[in-house]
Scaffold this motif. Structure first.
Motif, PDB file in Angstrom:
ATOM      1  N   ILE A  20       0.831  -1.203   0.088  1.00  0.00           N
ATOM      2  CA  ILE A  20      -0.024   0.059  -0.005  1.00  0.00           C
ATOM      3  C   ILE A  20       0.738   1.206   0.170  1.00  0.00           C
ATOM      4  CG2 ILE A  20      -0.201  -0.183   2.508  1.00  0.00           C
ATOM      5  CD1 ILE A  20      -3.165   1.157   2.024  1.00  0.00           C
ATOM      6  N   PHE A  21       0.451   2.133  -0.828  1.00  0.00           N
ATOM      7  CA  PHE A  21       1.368   3.457  -1.116  1.00  0.00           C
ATOM      8  C   PHE A  21       0.648   4.640  -0.465  1.00  0.00           C
ATOM      9  CE2 PHE A  21       2.588  -0.096  -4.045  1.00  0.00           C
ATOM     10  CZ  PHE A  21       4.088   0.402  -4.208  1.00  0.00           C
ATOM     11  N   VAL A  22       1.468   5.568   0.319  1.00  0.00           N
ATOM     12  CA  VAL A  22       0.622   6.524   0.843  1.00  0.00           C
ATOM     13  C   VAL A  22       1.754   7.666   0.748  1.00  0.00           C
ATOM     14  CG1 VAL A  22      -0.900   5.287   2.342  1.00  0.00           C
ATOM     15  CG2 VAL A  22       1.038   5.977   3.189  1.00  0.00           C
ATOM     16  N   ASP A  23       1.116   8.957   0.882  1.00  0.00           N
ATOM     17  CA  ASP A  23       2.209  10.104   0.933  1.00  0.00           C
ATOM     18  C   ASP A  23       2.482  10.295   2.369  1.00  0.00           C
ATOM     19  OD1 ASP A  23       0.145  11.981   2.098  1.00  0.00           O
ATOM     20  OD2 ASP A  23      -0.478  12.326   0.111  1.00  0.00           O
ATOM     21  N   GLY A  24       3.250  11.428   2.674  1.00  0.00           N
ATOM     22  CA  GLY A  24       3.789  11.699   4.029  1.00  0.00           C
ATOM     23  C   GLY A  24       2.650  12.055   4.995  1.00  0.00           C
ATOM     24  N   ARG A  25       1.502  12.480   4.720  1.00  0.00           N
ATOM     25  CA  ARG A  25       0.406  12.746   5.638  1.00  0.00           C
ATOM     26  C   ARG A  25       0.048  11.313   6.459  1.00  0.00           C
ATOM     27  NH1 ARG A  25      -4.051  15.379   1.812  1.00  0.00           N
ATOM     28  NH2 ARG A  25      -2.952  13.459   0.484  1.00  0.00           N
ATOM     29  N   TYR A  26       0.066  10.152   5.727  1.00  0.00           N
ATOM     30  CA  TYR A  26      -0.294   8.806   6.205  1.00  0.00           C
ATOM     31  C   TYR A  26       0.341   7.953   6.749  1.00  0.00           C
ATOM     32  CZ  TYR A  26      -4.517  11.170   4.163  1.00  0.00           C
ATOM     33  OH  TYR A  26      -5.201  12.134   3.803  1.00  0.00           O
ATOM     34  N   THR A  27       1.898   8.065   6.800  1.00  0.00           N
ATOM     35  CA  THR A  27       2.763   7.300   7.184  1.00  0.00           C
ATOM     36  C   THR A  27       2.526   6.695   8.565  1.00  0.00           C
ATOM     37  OG1 THR A  27       4.499   8.831   7.969  1.00  0.00           O
ATOM     38  CG2 THR A  27       4.586   8.025   5.543  1.00  0.00           C
ATOM     39  N   LEU A  28       2.087   7.322   9.490  1.00  0.00           N
ATOM     40  CA  LEU A  28       1.644   6.700  10.755  1.00  0.00           C
ATOM     41  C   LEU A  28       0.368   6.093  10.701  1.00  0.00           C
ATOM     42  CD1 LEU A  28       3.197   9.522  13.131  1.00  0.00           C
ATOM     43  CD2 LEU A  28       4.059   7.468  12.411  1.00  0.00           C
ATOM     44  N   GLN A  29      -0.610   6.874  10.027  1.00  0.00           N
ATOM     45  CA  GLN A  29      -2.027   6.266  10.149  1.00  0.00           C
ATOM     46  C   GLN A  29      -2.030   4.872   9.560  1.00  0.00           C
ATOM     47  OE1 GLN A  29      -4.863   9.234   8.412  1.00  0.00           O
ATOM     48  NE2 GLN A  29      -6.295   7.434   7.968  1.00  0.00           N
ATOM     49  N   VAL A  30      -1.365   4.780   8.353  1.00  0.00           N
ATOM     50  CA  VAL A  30      -1.612   3.521   7.525  1.00  0.00           C
ATOM     51  C   VAL A  30      -1.165   2.321   8.405  1.00  0.00           C
ATOM     52  CG1 VAL A  30       0.765   3.642   6.413  1.00  0.00           C
ATOM     53  CG2 VAL A  30      -1.288   2.388   5.321  1.00  0.00           C
ATOM     54  N   ARG A  31      -0.174   2.384   9.075  1.00  0.00           N
ATOM     55  CA  ARG A  31       0.714   1.580   9.979  1.00  0.00           C
ATOM     56  C   ARG A  31      -0.262   1.122  11.288  1.00  0.00           C
ATOM     57  NH1 ARG A  31       4.869   3.430   7.530  1.00  0.00           N
ATOM     58  NH2 ARG A  31       6.622   2.415   7.208  1.00  0.00           N
ATOM     59  N   ASN A  32      -1.260   2.017  11.847  1.00  0.00           N
ATOM     60  CA  ASN A  32      -2.206   1.758  12.763  1.00  0.00           C
ATOM     61  C   ASN A  32      -3.353   1.158  12.279  1.00  0.00           C
ATOM     62  OD1 ASN A  32      -0.825   2.963  14.800  1.00  0.00           O
ATOM     63  ND2 ASN A  32      -1.472   5.216  14.196  1.00  0.00           N
ATOM     64  N   GLU A  33      -3.934   1.496  10.914  1.00  0.00           N
ATOM     65  CA  GLU A  33      -5.027   0.819  10.386  1.00  0.00           C
ATOM     66  C   GLU A  33      -5.044  -0.501   9.542  1.00  0.00           C
ATOM     67  OE1 GLU A  33      -7.530   4.999   9.870  1.00  0.00           O
ATOM     68  OE2 GLU A  33      -6.582   4.262   8.240  1.00  0.00           O
ATOM     69  N   PHE A  41       4.698  -1.415   3.645  1.00  0.00           N
ATOM     70  CA  PHE A  41       3.982  -0.008   3.492  1.00  0.00           C
ATOM     71  C   PHE A  41       4.909   0.749   2.903  1.00  0.00           C
ATOM     72  CE2 PHE A  41       2.318  -1.605   7.815  1.00  0.00           C
ATOM     73  CZ  PHE A  41       0.900  -1.553   7.640  1.00  0.00           C
ATOM     74  N   ARG A  42       4.531   1.392   1.835  1.00  0.00           N
ATOM     75  CA  ARG A  42       5.348   2.312   0.899  1.00  0.00           C
ATOM     76  C   ARG A  42       5.169   3.807   0.873  1.00  0.00           C
ATOM     77  NH1 ARG A  42       9.809  -1.256  -1.305  1.00  0.00           N
ATOM     78  NH2 ARG A  42       9.741   0.208  -3.412  1.00  0.00           N
ATOM     79  N   HIS A  43       6.265   4.646   0.858  1.00  0.00           N
ATOM     80  CA  HIS A  43       5.820   5.929   0.504  1.00  0.00           C
ATOM     81  C   HIS A  43       5.949   6.232  -0.936  1.00  0.00           C
ATOM     82  CE1 HIS A  43       6.617  10.362   0.164  1.00  0.00           C
ATOM     83  NE2 HIS A  43       6.216  10.419   1.611  1.00  0.00           N
ATOM     84  N   VAL A  44       4.792   7.015  -1.274  1.00  0.00           N
ATOM     85  CA  VAL A  44       4.298   6.955  -2.736  1.00  0.00           C
ATOM     86  C   VAL A  44       5.649   7.604  -3.634  1.00  0.00           C
ATOM     87  CG1 VAL A  44       3.257   9.194  -2.573  1.00  0.00           C
ATOM     88  CG2 VAL A  44       2.531   7.453  -4.439  1.00  0.00           C
ATOM     89  N   THR A  45       6.130   8.528  -3.135  1.00  0.00           N
ATOM     90  CA  THR A  45       7.252   9.125  -3.963  1.00  0.00           C
ATOM     91  C   THR A  45       8.755   8.539  -3.670  1.00  0.00           C
ATOM     92  OG1 THR A  45       7.411  11.037  -2.543  1.00  0.00           O
ATOM     93  CG2 THR A  45       6.139  11.282  -4.394  1.00  0.00           C
ATOM     94  N   GLU A  46       9.024   8.379  -2.128  1.00  0.00           N
ATOM     95  CA  GLU A  46      10.430   8.006  -1.851  1.00  0.00           C
ATOM     96  C   GLU A  46      10.624   6.345  -2.251  1.00  0.00           C
ATOM     97  OE1 GLU A  46      10.733   8.917   2.268  1.00  0.00           O
ATOM     98  OE2 GLU A  46      10.598  11.174   2.019  1.00  0.00           O
ATOM     99  N   GLU A  47       9.444   5.601  -2.238  1.00  0.00           N
ATOM    100  CA  GLU A  47       9.410   4.095  -2.306  1.00  0.00           C
ATOM    101  C   GLU A  47       8.358   3.949  -3.635  1.00  0.00           C
ATOM    102  OE1 GLU A  47      10.414   2.118   1.891  1.00  0.00           O
ATOM    103  OE2 GLU A  47       8.634   3.627   1.493  1.00  0.00           O
ATOM    104  N   PRO A  48       8.517   4.463  -4.842  1.00  0.00           N
ATOM    105  CA  PRO A  48       7.629   4.323  -5.818  1.00  0.00           C
ATOM    106  C   PRO A  48       6.971   2.890  -6.381  1.00  0.00           C
ATOM    107  CG  PRO A  48       9.446   4.989  -6.719  1.00  0.00           C
ATOM    108  CD  PRO A  48       9.833   4.820  -5.390  1.00  0.00           C
ATOM    109  N   ARG A  49       5.861   2.873  -6.825  1.00  0.00           N
ATOM    110  CA  ARG A  49       5.487   1.586  -7.316  1.00  0.00           C
ATOM    111  C   ARG A  49       6.381   0.871  -8.175  1.00  0.00           C
ATOM    112  NH1 ARG A  49      -0.055   2.623 -10.320  1.00  0.00           N
ATOM    113  NH2 ARG A  49       1.532   3.401 -11.901  1.00  0.00           N
TER     114      ARG A  49
END
Length: 291
Positions: A20-33, A41-49
């Motif tokens: 699942i790829f998200v931006d910096g706003r959701y790096t903590l939220q995605v791990r909680n949910e 868990f991947r950062h959409v720009t730093e760890e692209p698809r």
């Protein structure tokens, strides 16, 4: 499928891996949910698809996508990323999630309303005539509108399908003779709304029934000089760039943001400013240590 409730992100599921790829706003939220045992868990720009696919998509692998949910540009990018590792991206005739999404919300059923002329500043018929002239000048037969805000502007209609946004989810095809095919459940369009749209106008059965793209082609080609799709005289207004296959004479028509407003905007704007100010004052009073 993921449990993620953020407003932006995407996921890729393969037979042996999922990310699942998200931006910096959701790096903590995605791990909680989301379940970390099932998802990477991947950062959409730093760890692209593309880098994740290069690691996990096997050579000759095929990645499916739902063509209803992706623009032409997104599909081209996805195909390029798969091709780099010897794979391919293919459109799925049916989205596999639909077969297991048992608690999926029903399609919108609220009644569409008109946006008063005092606020719109121009009738829908006049707008359609103006845009159709652009089509004629570019030797195009029709334009496919896939953005609900563009359709709301063109038809002077409003809806409640999206929270906090006055939109009615639908699709439309505007022809060069100003005729419009509106893909929305006809039961949602009251007679008075249809009458105010002017002529020519026609609504169709619900787009939520997942009519095949061919039905769009049949509707568009009834009066077209050429075949209706790729490499033809039909244009797509969803992307913001021109395409050699599908020229775009009109890109997302809507009312421009200017200082000039129709007279009907004055009082509602003042009222909204007062409500916003009242909300701001009330909110600051609730903050600890603030007066």
């Amino acid at each position: 499928m993921t449990g993620f409730t953020g407003s932006a992100g995407f996921a890729v599921v393969l037979a042996e891996a999922a990310a699942i790829f998200v931006d910096g706003r959701y790096t903590l939220q995605v791990r909680n949910e989301c379940d970390g045992d099932s998802w990477t868990f991947r950062h959409v720009t730093e760890e692209p698809r593309r880098s994740w696919l290069a690691e996990h998509l096997p050579e000759g692998g095929q990645l499916g996508y739902d063509p209803w949910l992706h623009s032409q540009r997104e599909v081209e990018t996805l195909k390029d990323e798969c091709a780099r590792v010897g794979g391919d991206a293919a459109a799925c005739p049916d989205n596999p999630l639909d077969s297991i999404w048992s608690d999926r919300p029903d399609p919108p059923a609220s009644t569409v309303e008109t946006h008063p002329l005092a606020f719109a500043g121009e009738s829908s018929e006049s707008k359609r005539q103006r845009v159709s002239q652009v089509l004629q000048d570019n030797q195009q037969d029709a334009v496919v509108l896939t953005r609900s805000d563009s359709i709301a502007w063109l038809l002077n209609i409003r809806g409640t399908d999206v929270p906090h946004c006055p939109l009615a989810l639908s699709f439309a095809i505007l022809h060069s003779d100003a005729r419009v095919d509106w893909f929305i459940n006809a039961r949602r369009v009251p007679d008075e709304v249809a009458a105010l749209l002017g002529k020519p106008y026609a609504s169709t059965p619900p787009i939520a029934s997942r009519q095949p793209w061919g039905s769009w082609g049949a509707s568009a080609s009834a009066s077209s000089r050429k075949a209706p799709w790729r490499g033809s005289s039909i244009a797509c207004a969803a992307p913001k760039r021109r395409s050699e296959q599908e020229p775009i004479p009109v890109s997302c028509p809507r009312r421009p943001r200017t200082r000039l407003r129709s007279p009907g905007h004055a009082r509602p704007t003042c009222a909204m400013e007062r409500r916003s100010a009242a909300f701001s004052i009330g909110w600051t009073e609730l903050l600890p240590g603030r007066t």
